[in-house]
Design an enzyme around this catalytic site. Sequence first.
Site, PDB file in Angstrom:
ATOM      1  N   HIS A 105       0.802  -1.232   0.000  1.00  0.00           N
ATOM      2  CA  HIS A 105       0.000   0.000   0.000  1.00  0.00           C
ATOM      3  C   HIS A 105       0.836   1.284   0.000  1.00  0.00           C
ATOM      4  CE1 HIS A 105      -3.523  -2.355   0.171  1.00  0.00           C
ATOM      5  NE2 HIS A 105      -3.626  -2.536   1.466  1.00  0.00           N
ATOM      6  N   HIS A 179      -9.510   2.332   0.278  1.00  0.00           N
ATOM      7  CA  HIS A 179      -9.477   1.193   1.210  1.00  0.00           C
ATOM      8  C   HIS A 179     -10.592   1.280   2.252  1.00  0.00           C
ATOM      9  CE1 HIS A 179      -7.790  -2.049   3.616  1.00  0.00           C
ATOM     10  NE2 HIS A 179      -6.866  -2.236   2.704  1.00  0.00           N
ATOM     11  N   GLU A 314     -11.553  -3.323  -2.918  1.00  0.00           N
ATOM     12  CA  GLU A 314     -10.547  -2.375  -3.395  1.00  0.00           C
ATOM     13  C   GLU A 314     -10.400  -2.540  -4.898  1.00  0.00           C
ATOM     14  OE1 GLU A 314      -7.023  -3.156  -0.723  1.00  0.00           O
ATOM     15  OE2 GLU A 314      -8.568  -4.296   0.275  1.00  0.00           O
TER      16      GLU A 314
END
Length: 349
Positions: A105, A179, A314
């Site tokens: 991420h 997210h 996502e």
Amino acid sequence: MKIEQLEFGRLSDGKEASLWHLSAGDIEVKLTDFGATIVSVICPDTAGIMADVVLGYDTAEEYLNDSIYAGSTIGRVANRIDKGRFTLNGRVYELARNAGDSHLHGGLKGFNKVLWKAREVELENGLSLEMTYLSPDNEEGYPGNLLVRVVFSLKNDNALRIDYFAQTDKKTVVNLTNHSYFNLAGSGDILDHELWLNSEYFLPVNKSLVPIGAELSVKNTPMDFQIQTRIGDRINENYQQLMLAGGYDHNYVISGDTGKFRKAAIVREPKSGRVLEVFTTQPGMQFYSGNFLDGSVKGKSGAVYQKRGGFCLETQHYPDSPNHPDFPTIELYPGRIYREATIFKFGRG
Ligand code: GLA
């Protein structure tokens, strides 16, 4: 759509984060410019009772310390990059390994941990909230100055639309997502939620949760959501992919033409009747059933986020794309514009 700006709290560098209230149709959405984050989505059930259906926190300071990426925009590259390493133009780039052996991420300080510039903009379809961030060359090890623009628009049909744009001055890699953890009941776990996915294939992973390569058919496996099924029905089955991830934490390949809006998912919570539909231009979607939540994170109004207390959808390009030349590319060149969009539509029935 109506927009209102409120103070949200001071960050460690003295800068002030804002909380933006958007309202349209039956719903209200709150966003903060810290991490270009969805803080709350308040929507009615079939009896008209309102509840907040996303996980998050009450203060900017809690977002600063967040470890679960609650509601934030994720970049420069969402999900995992194996060994935190990839090659571009013959050069090897080394990134932080912040999840075991993988880069996750965007690294140690991803787009979820920076203050974006937010402003109201008037676009063809009405008022929107625009957030921009200039990610400098070499930030978290990625090449190129990347200008990112994320536009949030709320429509009268209770659809929250997120448009993503990016431009670079050097060849780079980009994969942006949001997210948000959803819980359409407003609390408890998400195992009773009924899920439909527009996917015939998913990407199997190794023990580091990195895709091992080719797409696999969901047919005759507990990964198949082509018929609406309770998330909890098969989650504990003795199926290797579920056991590796401790539940669902996989990229689904969305059927249909990439680059065009397709319906990717429908989720319905049976007690409240709340429904979430997801549409996207992206090729894939990580379905994550909140397996790493363990009760250690306290959220809004003191809520304790238990294991599987929220699920994420996502929308994204495939994880570890830079190391898989056969996956749809996430390379971005100077002079080109990265463009993707996702719609989260909230209904009931
Ligand atoms: C994504 C990943 C998960 C986990 C969460 C954050 O959904 O796929 O494995 O890292 O983010 O906790």
